[in-house]
Every structure is written in C-alpha cells, then in structure tokens.
Design an enzyme around this catalytic site. Sequence first.
Site, mmCIF file in Angstrom:
data_model
loop_
_atom_site.group_PDB
_atom_site.id
_atom_site.type_symbol
_atom_site.label_atom_id
_atom_site.label_comp_id
_atom_site.label_asym_id
_atom_site.label_seq_id
_atom_site.Cartn_x
_atom_site.Cartn_y
_atom_site.Cartn_z
ATOM 1 N N ASP A 117 17.462 2.357 -19.746
ATOM 2 C CA ASP A 117 16.749 2.995 -18.491
ATOM 3 C C ASP A 117 16.974 2.347 -17.327
ATOM 4 O O ASP A 117 16.664 1.282 -17.149
ATOM 5 C CB ASP A 117 15.256 3.070 -19.129
ATOM 6 N N ASN A 137 16.089 3.459 -14.178
ATOM 7 C CA ASN A 137 15.220 3.450 -13.103
ATOM 8 C C ASN A 137 13.761 3.303 -13.612
ATOM 9 O O ASN A 137 12.861 3.799 -12.756
ATOM 10 C CB ASN A 137 15.402 4.957 -12.281
ATOM 11 N N ASP A 196 11.670 4.559 -15.633
ATOM 12 C CA ASP A 196 10.577 5.613 -15.802
ATOM 13 C C ASP A 196 10.461 5.619 -17.438
ATOM 14 O O ASP A 196 9.838 6.767 -18.030
ATOM 15 C CB ASP A 196 10.943 6.980 -15.285
ATOM 16 N N ASP A 236 28.594 16.462 -26.027
ATOM 17 C CA ASP A 236 27.765 17.205 -27.196
ATOM 18 C C ASP A 236 27.589 18.621 -26.711
ATOM 19 O O ASP A 236 27.003 19.009 -25.698
ATOM 20 C CB ASP A 236 26.571 16.747 -27.427
ATOM 21 N N ASP A 241 28.108 20.599 -31.954
ATOM 22 C CA ASP A 241 26.785 20.531 -32.737
ATOM 23 C C ASP A 241 26.726 21.658 -33.522
ATOM 24 O O ASP A 241 27.000 22.994 -33.248
ATOM 25 C CB ASP A 241 25.663 20.570 -31.733
ATOM 26 N N GLU A 294 30.324 19.377 -35.966
ATOM 27 C CA GLU A 294 29.264 19.019 -37.193
ATOM 28 C C GLU A 294 29.339 19.927 -38.229
ATOM 29 O O GLU A 294 28.824 21.131 -37.699
ATOM 30 C CB GLU A 294 28.116 18.468 -36.499
ATOM 31 N N HIS A 336 22.537 9.769 -34.689
ATOM 32 C CA HIS A 336 20.921 9.873 -34.204
ATOM 33 C C HIS A 336 20.008 10.708 -35.306
ATOM 34 O O HIS A 336 18.740 10.964 -35.116
ATOM 35 C CB HIS A 336 20.971 10.546 -32.997
ATOM 36 N N ASP A 337 20.766 11.319 -36.437
ATOM 37 C CA ASP A 337 19.944 11.886 -37.544
ATOM 38 C C ASP A 337 19.746 11.294 -38.639
ATOM 39 O O ASP A 337 19.419 11.905 -39.482
ATOM 40 C CB ASP A 337 20.764 13.410 -37.792
HETATM 41 C C1 GLC Z 1 22.464 18.606 -34.983
HETATM 42 C C2 GLC Z 1 22.080 17.638 -34.328
HETATM 43 C C3 GLC Z 1 20.533 17.229 -34.538
HETATM 44 C C4 GLC Z 1 19.910 18.585 -33.996
HETATM 45 C C5 GLC Z 1 20.434 19.774 -34.418
HETATM 46 C C6 GLC Z 1 20.084 21.118 -33.816
HETATM 47 O O1 GLC Z 1 22.432 18.586 -36.290
HETATM 48 O O2 GLC Z 1 22.651 16.447 -34.488
HETATM 49 O O3 GLC Z 1 20.043 16.239 -33.866
HETATM 50 O O4 GLC Z 1 18.575 18.597 -34.363
HETATM 51 O O5 GLC Z 1 21.819 19.733 -34.744
HETATM 52 O O6 GLC Z 1 20.719 21.318 -32.762
HETATM 53 CA CA CA Z 2 15.288 6.549 -16.470
#
Ligand code: GLC
Ligand code: CA
Length: 565
Positions: free
Chosen positions: A21, A23, A25, A98, A199, A256, A335-336
């Site tokens: 981050d 700035n 916030d 993405d 995605d 993906e 991230h999943d």
């Molecule tokens: C993909 C992303 C995930 C998101 C999903 C819907 O699986 O990696 O984070 O929730 O698509 O966009």
């Molecule tokens: Ca920020």
Amino acid sequence: MHGKWWQEAVIYQIYPKSFKDSNNDGIGDIQGIIEKLDYLKDLGVTAIWVCPFYESPMDDQGYDVSDFYKVSNDYGTLTDIQKLIEELHQRDMKLIIDLVLNHTSDEHPWFVESKKTKDNPYRDYYIWHKGKDGCPPTNWESFFGGSVWKYDEITDEYYMHIFSEKMPDLNWNHAQMRKDIYRMMHWWLNQGVDGFRIDAVAHLDKNCNFVNRSIPEGRLYSPCYDEFSNRPKVHKHIQEMVKDVLSFYDVMTVGEAGGASLDDALKYCAYDRNEFNMIISFDHCWVDVDPCSASYLPSKWTYKSLHLPDLKKSLAKYQINLYGKAWNTIFWSNHDQPRVLSHYGNDSTAYRKKSAKMLGTVLYFLGGTPFIYQGEEIGMTNVSFTNIDDYRDIEIFTLYKETVLNHISTKEDIIDRIQKRSRDNARTPMQWDDSKNAGFSQSEPWIKVNPNYIDINVEDNLLDKGSIYHYYQKIFNIRQNTKTLIYGDFKLYLEEDENIFLYTRSYQEETYIVLANFFEKTIDVVLPEEICWKKAEIMICNDIEKPLSRNMKLHPYEAIVYRIL
Ligand code: GLC
Ligand code: CA
C-alpha cells in the site's frame, strides 16, 4: 518449440490488494508494486502477473469488473499502469494482466442495460431464461455455493451466474459481445502489456439444454460443473480470439482451465492447436480432497492426509504427456489456494524453513514456466482467524451461511475447514517487515495481517543468508542458466514410495536428479541402480551436503539436487 521468452520466464503473481500500500489507505496499489520491482528482479523474476485491477464493486475482489477500460480508484490510474509497464520494461521484465471474460459485474453498463427489458440490445450479452414451475431453470450449483440462477423481477426471468450473483455470465454465443471483448483486448495490448492470464476460460461455453441433474444427499443443488466447464465450443471461441486479436502481437497467454482433463489441456495449449501458450489446471492442488468425508459440502472443503504417490502421479501426468506437445506451468499456490507451506509442507517453527525449501526444490526443477505466488518466497503460511468477521472472501460467507446458519454443520467444523482451505489464507497482506501491519500499510489493512509477520517477513529473509528467499533465488538462478531444466524431459522414480519424491530431468548429454523426503520422518532410501551414476555434483540442498549413493538416509524434509558429471 524452443526459445520463446515465456518458456524461459519466471513469473511472480501479485494480488494487488494485498501486496503493498503506497498511499496508506489500507489497500495495496499499483504504485506499491512499482516500489517493489527491484525486490522481485533480485529474486530472479522476469515477469509479473497482476490480478484484476479494473474498476469493480469488489464483490469478488476485482474479478467482478464494472469497466474493463478503467483502473479501480483503489489501485490507481491508467497512468500508474503505464508507469508500471515502463518501469518493468526498463528492467527487462514483462507485465501479464488478468483478463476476465466469463462474466462481468452486475454493475457493468452492459448488464445494467441487459436487465431493463427483454428487447434491449444488450439483453443477450448475458444468459437469461424463464423459470420452471416457479423454480429456477435448473438445479445447478454455483462455484460459490447456491444456485447458478438469480431471479430478476423486472423482466420475470433468471440470469445465470456460475460464481457470485453479482457476476452474471456473459453469453459467448453473441457475436457483438465477442467483438466488444476483442476490442477491449486490442486496447490493452496497445497499452503495451505483454500477455494475459485468462480467467475462468474453461467456462465460456455452457450446455444450454438446461436439464436438472442429480443432487447429492444433504445438498440443495447439483454440483454438475461439467454443464459449464471445458465444453467443445470453448475452443472455437479461443481460436477466434487468437485469429482476431492475439495473432497480431508477440504476447504470452495462459488460460485458467479448472477441471480440465489431460485431453482438454492438450486442446487448450498443444503447439499445433493455435490456442493458448499454457494453461493453469489444478489437479495437483486437490489430491487430498475427500468428498466422502463430508458429503454435505462442496469437495474443496473436504480433506484427508496427503498420500504422496497421488501428488507425484498428478504432477508426472502433465510432465510426461505434455512434453514435446505443449508447454507446462508449474505452481504450488495462487490467490485461490491455501498457502502451500501449510497445505503440503509443515508450517511449525521447527520445520517451516526446511519444508518450504523442499517444496520449492520439488516443484521448480520440473518442466514448465514457474509461477510463484506472492509471499511463497518468504514462507508465508495460512492464517487462523477464528472470527468469521475477520474473513473477506464471498465464497467463505456463502459456505458459512449455507452450513452453519442452516444448521447443516457446526461453527467449529466450518471455521476449521476455512482455516485449512479458504482463499483468504493467500490474501492476507504481504509481510514486508516486523513493523506495524507488517510494513504493508500505515493504516488498518482491508484484511488483517497474519500475526506471524513478526517472525516471517521479507526483511528477515533478506538479512538471513540461509533464508527461504535466498534459496528460491538460487533455484531460479540455476534454472535460468540451465537448458536441461528448461527443456529437458522428465522421469519419475519410486512412484509408489510414500515418502520420497525422486525424478530426473535430462537433455542431450546432461541429467539432473531431484531427491526429496516429503515428510517429517527420517527415511532410508535405496535408489534405483540406473540413477546412481558415479560422479555427481550437488547443485542445491537444504541440509548438509551428502554424496549421491545407492543407500541414502534423508532427514525430515531434506531435498537435494545433483547434476551428473
Ligand atoms: C478465477 C479466479 C478467482 C475468481 C473466479 C471468478 O477462478 O482465480 O479468484 O473468483 O475466477 O472470476
Ligand atoms: Ca493504497
């Protein structure tokens, strides 16, 4: 096919909301990424993939896009993105963005129009259908729980959403919609981005027969994901996208493709198919699910202890069958997924470092382009929030509502599963140092920092020569300078061994041997005769150096890589 930049890349995935981050916030941002580019370059990273940074109501943390052409105010401006591209390119690094093509936010102007009347020009940009006897058109279950259908009063019809109800699915049968998407892709490519992670691309084609499927006992809907995953027309759409957009640029694409079989994978990315360069699929992330253990839950929330041969076979399947035909990706986390150190490693103080290095060794000597998820390189772990209010992920809230609030399971049971499996494990702020909020921000972060930042952070990793960071740096350094590790073939040994991971990579005259003990027990292992060459040099190890021999004793989580001389 050899020598493409993306085959020789090391890609680092950034979840912008939680990276840095700038700035104060409480929300990570693009300038924060720019501040850390030298850190990434030093690690050996050659490209970054940044999760969605577009304008969004953030129902699904930015995967619900309301304007593809705008950068979210939370993250910065288009000028910041241009600066990011410039700063990356100056360092000889690339930007992968993405691209969310399966759905938009319900606040996207297309959907706002689509809702209005049945004859609105945007109506068929989405998938609308009449109900059946007062019920939704089908009993299919969404990935985030609940029905895939949401009733809308204005026109007395349902729209389809395979993720959250604020993420209506786009109708890829609509030619004008596809054109609008392609225009947007051209626009980003003309901004200078170097590639796309596409995605949820496996879901662009739905079975529009809309027939009910069977519902497992104790559940409300049918988890029949095959009705909207990896169906034939997805490939038609991708081929059109290549023809109309991607073929005009020298860019990298990684799709993906959740739920893809090996055959599907080859369709998406075999060299001769002209679709994507690579795909991300998740077989190896889920080898320890156990749906029978809790049939009242979607399988991702279930688990059993890891049976190593399952993991080895899952990785080997792609290594062997894609070789020479298509390019692999190698990754543990994103991230999943929960943090790999807590999932397949050992996050206790005693074995954290050792097992993180073992996991890095086993994975990053495989064939394919490496993807590292932020924080993996310093040994970040799962987080154990006990209060549901500390979580932020929509998927967790749906689970909680459907199970705890419906009295299908206890709060303890569900919180325990969330701590093990949820996506928020990977989304707590990056731990930069041991100052307030882990150096991520001066203000209260949007999601709490993992309290273990005092011991696990970048600053400590940089100071400690024996840290996970430095070990990762060494791995990438070896890998980038070794054709065998980039282009070599793969052979798995001791396939059924429940403790040892052993494989070779060979190319022309050169062979590398990767040997690891995956667990906490010391193991005596007899290596197959054919790999006990006389002379071997140690390339990297996470324990005291020991020569290659027929009989070896491996300490807990010990990993060694040899090069045959
Ligand atoms: C993909 C992303 C995930 C998101 C999903 C819907 O699986 O990696 O984070 O929730 O698509 O966009
Ligand atoms: Ca920020």
